[in-house]
Design a protein around this motif. Structure first.
Motif, PDB file in Angstrom:
ATOM      1  N   ASN A   1     -19.182  20.944 -60.307  1.00  0.00           N
ATOM      2  CA  ASN A   1     -19.267  21.349 -61.709  1.00  0.00           C
ATOM      3  C   ASN A   1     -17.834  21.454 -62.201  1.00  0.00           C
ATOM      4  OD1 ASN A   1     -20.681  22.031 -64.028  1.00  0.00           O
ATOM      5  ND2 ASN A   1     -20.553  24.228 -63.621  1.00  0.00           N
TER       6      ASN A   1
ATOM      7  N   ARG B   1     -28.623  21.714 -67.397  1.00  0.00           N
ATOM      8  CA  ARG B   1     -28.496  21.302 -66.010  1.00  0.00           C
ATOM      9  C   ARG B   1     -29.820  21.476 -65.275  1.00  0.00           C
ATOM     10  NH1 ARG B   1     -23.521  24.151 -64.184  1.00  0.00           N
ATOM     11  NH2 ARG B   1     -25.071  25.655 -63.558  1.00  0.00           N
TER      12      ARG B   1
ATOM     13  N   ASN C   1     -20.203  28.795 -69.524  1.00  0.00           N
ATOM     14  CA  ASN C   1     -20.260  27.378 -69.177  1.00  0.00           C
ATOM     15  C   ASN C   1     -20.449  26.454 -70.364  1.00  0.00           C
ATOM     16  OD1 ASN C   1     -20.427  24.918 -68.071  1.00  0.00           O
ATOM     17  ND2 ASN C   1     -22.202  25.294 -66.804  1.00  0.00           N
TER      18      ASN C   1
END
Ligand code: ADP
Ligand code: MG
Length: 678
Positions: A278, A396, A676
């Protein structure tokens, strides 16, 4: 008192005040406590009247000769004389007729306000007045100023917070004791009291540090927990094949920069693990991110895995597909690249689908809609996300559900966020920065311009257009407002298309247009159907128009340096000498800050300057992120950030159970949903 009780249970809060508080997001007693001041006024020095100096002052005095009158309709004035042992001074209130009735002649008061020369006489205007006591709230101290609304002033909010604090014995601590001890942090209870009613500026500073620490600690803890949770998932390991990478690099028409080498090396190491990658690859426009992404994709395809790249728009997807085809063709992987976007004809689309099913196409390039395509993605090894700030945990998980495993994810961004800030904002990502430009780039000539020189500038620009080049004009607004003085795309479009450049083709683009219309306009500009494109910053992250050599930014002083730098990156893409003109909105507008753009070409340096001078909000005008809502912490305080990050790491390593800390658990749970790039 019960801190979850509605504010209406507080003394003096009727339905009207409750409504006003609600409009500020304050519903309960605890909301009041958590409503930290926006700023402070320092009235802590109590001075004898004879020693008054202009500025914010408090005196301790008796008040006499109070008189109120209307000087005209709508203007009421109350005047009084305050006297202490040393001298007297005049007090004046405007439109506060209740003042006269509230003052008692034999009483000593603290009187705080702005002392100065008003209409030729020294007075204190609109002072706050309260009885002398050991714990004044509106005078004789550092006074908190809150976010206010019409009908609800800091004065009232202060009183209510004071009451809640008086009725609350001890606020529960949020943080572990060992952490407080280790970082010498003030306990929560004390910090809250000090932040609302500082007993000194030194203690206020300590209180703010404690609360800021907590904010960064929570934010990083959320990011780290997300990160470690992701690590528990399984990805497909993509082993590194040196010969393949070497072969690809040898066939490139240029040498990789050291920064590119470092980045791809880290990416290959990440991908070789079953633990999901990631990673964020950050680099200025033109720093060569696409090549790095192509190399990552190559390794995955060699292992018979699929790769998906998602771009923010269809045009960008198209350009990526083309570039990637060219890059990968040299090693025999060009034909694996296929464009998969909504506007494909059904027949073309089903052909692509068939090829993907047959394994003849492994590299799907599209937009976000790729996630929704009815495709077998069970061999999806790597996903590349280009310039999308909204690809987070949820997206995701969707991909994971589709693929049956967690793919490796590489985020690509041209937004130059300094490392210190990126670590906090994107704490759950590993970060690679391309901080080095390929050699031999022509610099975009950058110049600050005054509107006085507009006519001459247009003549120069027209020479560029006559030579077949194109120009972007960026405006800060879509529609003019009363005060905007022709800074809107609509207004500038009118002017350029009907007047200054009526002999040229002028196009218009802004964020309120339909997505398909926007794409069409960009495509038409790319195909040279227009010479000039007048636009809002929607073009900021965007399409390569190699033929565009002029960027003209209206109202340039309104933007952050990093954002201006990104806009400048829209031109100079094809080796033609290019120009960026920063037009000030008036001849007097200060341009000192902007000067940096004339000499500095490194986006990260410019972002650092922004961060220091204007705070994180300026780094990137449109970047939406939970972390930017920080109430106390200052993201340029790198020392505090490093300490809080370290503490979060230690919290996890010590095997602490967050469930033990009720408040922390709640806050971190909320934050985990917004970290994120999300
Ligand atoms: P970014 O995606 O970071 O904006 P690109 O990958 O599109 O940058 O690269 C911009 C241009 O520079 C492309 O034409 C690319 O082929 C070229 N390029 C990439 N890396 C290098 C390098 N190391 N040396 C010279 N040119 C390079
Ligand atoms: Mg690119």
């Amino acid at each position: 008192m019960n801190l979850d009780a509605p504010v209406s249970e507080l003394k003096g809060v009727g339905s009207e005040t409750a409504k006003l508080l609600e409009s500020l997001g304050i519903r309960t007693a605890i909301d009041l406590i958590n409503n930290f001041p926006r700023r402070y006024d320092d009235y802590s020095q109590v001075v004898p009247i004879a020693k008054l100096r202009p500025g914010q002052v408090t005196i301790e005095a008796k008040i006499g000769q109070v008189k109120g009158r209307y000087v005209r309709r709508g203007l009421h004035i109350t005047e009084a004389i305050a006297t202490d042992d040393s001298a007297s001074v005049r007090l004046v209130w405007f439109n506060q007729p209740y003042r006269a009735g509230a003052i008692k002649a034999d009483q000593t008061y603290f009187i705080a306000g702005d002392y100065g020369l008003h209409r030729g006489r020294f007075t204190i205007n609109n002072p706050s007045v309260e009885q002398v006591s050991n714990f004044p709230i509106n005078t004789a101290r550092i006074i908190p100023i809150y976010r206010e609304t019409k009908g609800l002033k800091s004065f009232t909010i202060r009183k209510l917070i004071r009451e809640v604090l008086n009725q609350t014995r001890q606020l529960p601590e949020h943080l572990p004791d060992w952490l407080l001890a280790e970082h010498k942090l003030m306990p929560f209870h004390g910090a809250v009291r000090e932040v609302h009613f500082p007993s000194s500026s030194a203690l206020l500073e300590k209180a703010r540090r404690r609360l800021a620490f907590e904010e960064i600690f929570e934010l990083t803890l959320a990011a780290l927990l997300n990160k470690y949770e992701l690590y528990k998932e399984k990805s497909l390991a993509i082993p590194f094949k040196e010969s393949l990478a070497k072969n690809f690099v040898e066939k490139l028409p240029f040498k990789l920069t050291d920064a590119q080498r470092r980045a791809i090396w880290r990416i290959y190491q990440d991908m070789a693990k079953t633990q999901p990658m990631n990673r964020l690859l950050e680099g200025d426009v033109g720093s060569g991110k696409t090549v790095v992404a192509a190399m990552a994709a190559l390794m995955a395809m060699e292992e018979q895995f699929q790769v998906a790249l998602m771009a923010p728009t269809e045009i960008l997807a198209r350009q990526h597909a083309e570039t990637l085809y060219n890059l990968l063709a040299s090693v025999g992987y060009g034909h694996h690249v296929a464009l998969l976007i909504g506007s494909l004809k059904p027949k073309a689309k089903s052909q692509v689908h068939a090829k993907i099913a047959a394994g003849e196409v492994k590299f799907m390039v599209g937009t976000h809609a790729l996630i929704a395509e009815k495709l077998d993605m069970h061999k999806l090894g790597l996903v590349v996300i280009d310039e999308q700030h909204r690809f987070g945990v949820e997206q995701r998980k969707k991909l994971q559900a589709k693929a049956g495993h967690m793919p490796h994810v590489l985020h690509i961004s041209a937004t130059p966020i300094p490392r210190s800030l990126a670590l906090t904002l994107y704490g759950e990502l590993d970060i690679s920065i391309l901080d080095e430009m390929p050699p031999g780039r022509k610099l975009v000539k950058t110049k600050i311009c005054s509107p006085n020189s507009r006519a001459q500038l247009y003549r120069e620009i027209d020479k560029e257009l006559a030579a077949g080049h194109q120009m972007f004009v960026v405006c800060p607004l879509i529609t003019d407002t009363e005060r905007s003085r022709g800074l809107s795309v609509e207004e500038v479009y009118e002017r350029l298309s009907k007047h200054d450049f009526k002999h040229r083709q002028v196009g218009l683009l802004h964020g309120k247009m339909k997505a398909t219309d926007k794409e069409k306009m960009m495509q038409d500009f790319l195909e040279k159907k227009y010479d000039i494109l007048v636009s809002t910053t929607v073009i900021e992250v965007g399409v390569d128009v190699p033929n565009a050599t002029v960027m003209l930014i209206e109202g340039a002083e309104r933007y952050g340096l990093a954002q201006l730098h990104q806009l400048r990156g829209r031109v100079g893409r094809a080796g033609h000498q290019s120009y960026c003109f920063l037009m000030l909105s008036d001849a007097k507008a200060p341009s000192q800050r902007l000067r940096a753009l004339e000499t500095i070409t490194d986006g990260f340096r410019l972002a650092e300057i922004d961060l220091q001078q204007r705070g994180p909000g300026a780094i990137y005008g449109t970047l939406q992120h939970g972390a930017l809502d920080l109430r106390v912490a200052n993201l340029s305080d790198t020392k505090l950030i490093a300490a809080a990050r370290g503490a979060a790491q230690k919290f996890i390593e010590a095997g602490e159970d967050i469930k033990k800390y009720k408040h922390l658990d709640y806050r971190v749970g909320q934050l985990r949903a917004i970290t994120n790039l999300n």
